[in-house]
Design an enzyme around this catalytic site. Structure first.
Site, short mmCIF file in Angstrom:
data_model
loop_
_atom_site.label_atom_id
_atom_site.label_comp_id
_atom_site.label_asym_id
_atom_site.label_seq_id
_atom_site.Cartn_x
_atom_site.Cartn_y
_atom_site.Cartn_z
N GLY A 155 0.78 -1.24 0.00
CA GLY A 155 0.00 0.00 0.00
C GLY A 155 0.81 1.28 0.00
O GLY A 155 0.33 2.31 0.49
N LEU A 211 -10.33 -8.62 -12.47
CA LEU A 211 -11.73 -8.21 -12.32
C LEU A 211 -12.54 -8.73 -13.50
O LEU A 211 -12.04 -8.85 -14.62
CB LEU A 211 -11.80 -6.69 -12.24
N ASP A 263 -3.82 -4.53 -17.78
CA ASP A 263 -2.89 -3.42 -18.01
C ASP A 263 -3.07 -2.75 -19.37
O ASP A 263 -2.10 -2.34 -20.01
CB ASP A 263 -1.42 -3.88 -17.80
N MET A 318 -4.27 -7.18 -6.65
CA MET A 318 -3.77 -8.33 -7.42
C MET A 318 -4.86 -9.33 -7.79
O MET A 318 -4.61 -10.53 -7.82
CB MET A 318 -2.66 -9.03 -6.61
N ARG A 319 -6.07 -8.86 -8.03
CA ARG A 319 -7.13 -9.75 -8.50
C ARG A 319 -7.56 -9.32 -9.89
O ARG A 319 -7.68 -8.11 -10.16
CB ARG A 319 -8.37 -9.67 -7.58
N ARG A 360 -15.40 -15.52 -9.17
CA ARG A 360 -15.01 -14.12 -9.40
C ARG A 360 -16.23 -13.20 -9.46
O ARG A 360 -16.19 -12.07 -8.97
CB ARG A 360 -14.23 -13.99 -10.71
N ASN A 373 -5.55 2.72 -12.73
CA ASN A 373 -4.56 1.79 -12.19
C ASN A 373 -3.17 2.38 -12.39
O ASN A 373 -2.96 3.17 -13.32
CB ASN A 373 -4.66 0.46 -12.96
N HIS A 407 0.74 1.09 -13.11
CA HIS A 407 1.49 -0.10 -13.53
C HIS A 407 2.97 0.26 -13.64
O HIS A 407 3.31 1.32 -14.20
CB HIS A 407 0.96 -0.58 -14.89
N GLU A 441 6.35 6.49 -9.02
CA GLU A 441 4.94 6.11 -8.87
C GLU A 441 4.26 6.98 -7.81
O GLU A 441 3.13 7.43 -7.99
CB GLU A 441 4.82 4.64 -8.44
C1 GRF Z 1 3.37 -0.99 -7.52
O1 GRF Z 1 4.62 -1.18 -8.13
C2 GRF Z 1 2.31 -0.76 -8.56
O2 GRF Z 1 2.78 -0.10 -9.69
C3 GRF Z 1 1.90 -2.17 -8.91
O3 GRF Z 1 1.96 -2.89 -7.71
C4 GRF Z 1 2.89 -2.26 -6.83
C5 GRF Z 1 2.13 -1.96 -5.57
O4 GRF Z 1 2.96 -1.44 -4.57
N1 GRF Z 1 0.60 -2.17 -9.54
P1 GRF Z 1 2.30 -0.73 -3.32
O5 GRF Z 1 1.37 -1.77 -2.68
O6 GRF Z 1 1.58 0.47 -3.79
O7 GRF Z 1 3.45 -0.40 -2.40
#
Ligand code: GRF
Length: 219
Positions: free
Chosen positions: A14, A95, A147, A92-93, A67, A109, A111, A176
């Site tokens: 997170g 959808l 993605d 990580m699911r 799902r 999102n 990525h 990010e």
């Molecule tokens: C990040 O690298 C994001 O780009 C990817 O998953 C990772 C999540 O990291 N989708 P965090 O949980 O935000 O630290």
């Protein structure tokens, strides 16, 4: 102007969630975080969100038969929180098409690659293996294929000869944490217009250290 009621979906650490929460802390921020939702009860991000005073919820995918049922459970919880907009942040699911359609143009999102290069997992190792000279991260609207979706913003860095997947991941993560709040702010300010497969961002003042594209922003 009413703030955009935003929920963040996480599965783990997170750190992007924290950056989003931090950026929405000011009452003048155009978005407010109304819920952090995890599919894992032990996601570390849940504690950070609670500490920051944000409501949290767990919708555990293991409690649902499939799902579609899980996504319906997600949707109910999001509806109960009055969420209008979703940020996936390490969620990580996969959808279902129905969920993606329901939240079409209302779900973004982040990525860790310069999409459309390297969708999926292990992006940093794959960028290195491909000999990419530049790498970075992308914030995009979510479409059904993993993605994919109209790109809102990207941040770029040069790959160094000594980089490893871990060193690259650490440097991209810094980007990010700057890019995702910026992209959410633009969307919440109503600056982002979707045109087919791309977006137009109008009137944004961009820190050049984050976005190295000299063409940015489009007017
Ligand atoms: C990040 O690298 C994001 O780009 C990817 O998953 C990772 C999540 O990291 N989708 P965090 O949980 O935000 O630290």
């Amino acid at each position: 102007m009413a703030r955009l009621r935003t929920a963040i979906l996480i599965s783990g650490r997170g750190s992007n969630m924290q950056a989003l929460i931090e950026s929405c802390r000011a009452p003048s921020a155009p978005a407010e975080i109304v819920l952090v939702l995890s599919n894992h009860p032990d996601a570390a991000g849940l504690a950070h969100a609670a500490q920051a005073g944000v409501s949290t919820a767990v919708v555990d995918h293991r409690s649902y038969p499939d799902r579609a049922a899980f996504d319906a459970g997600l949707d109910r919880r999001l509806g109960a929180a009055g969420a209008e907009f979703l940020c996936l942040a390490g969620f990580m699911r996969l959808l279902t098409p129905a969920f993606v359609e329901r939240w079409r143009d209302r779900m973004i999102n982040i990525h860790p690659s310069l999409l459309p290069a390297f969708p999926g997992l292990d992006t940093h190792a794959r960028a290195l293996a491909a000999g990419a000279r530049f790498h970075g991260c992308t914030v995009h609207f979510v479409r059904f294929e993993t993605d994919t979706g109209p790109i809102i913003a990207q941040a770029v860095l040069p790959v160094q000869p000594a980089d490893t997947p871990d060193s690259l991941a650490a440097r991209v993560l810094v980007l990010e944490h700057r890019l995702y709040p910026q992209a959410l702010t633009w969307v919440a300010e109503g600056r982002v217009r979707i045109e087919g497969d791309r977006t137009i961002v109008s009137g944004a003042v961009v820190p050049p250290s984050v976005l190295l594209n000299p063409e940015w922003p489009e007017k």
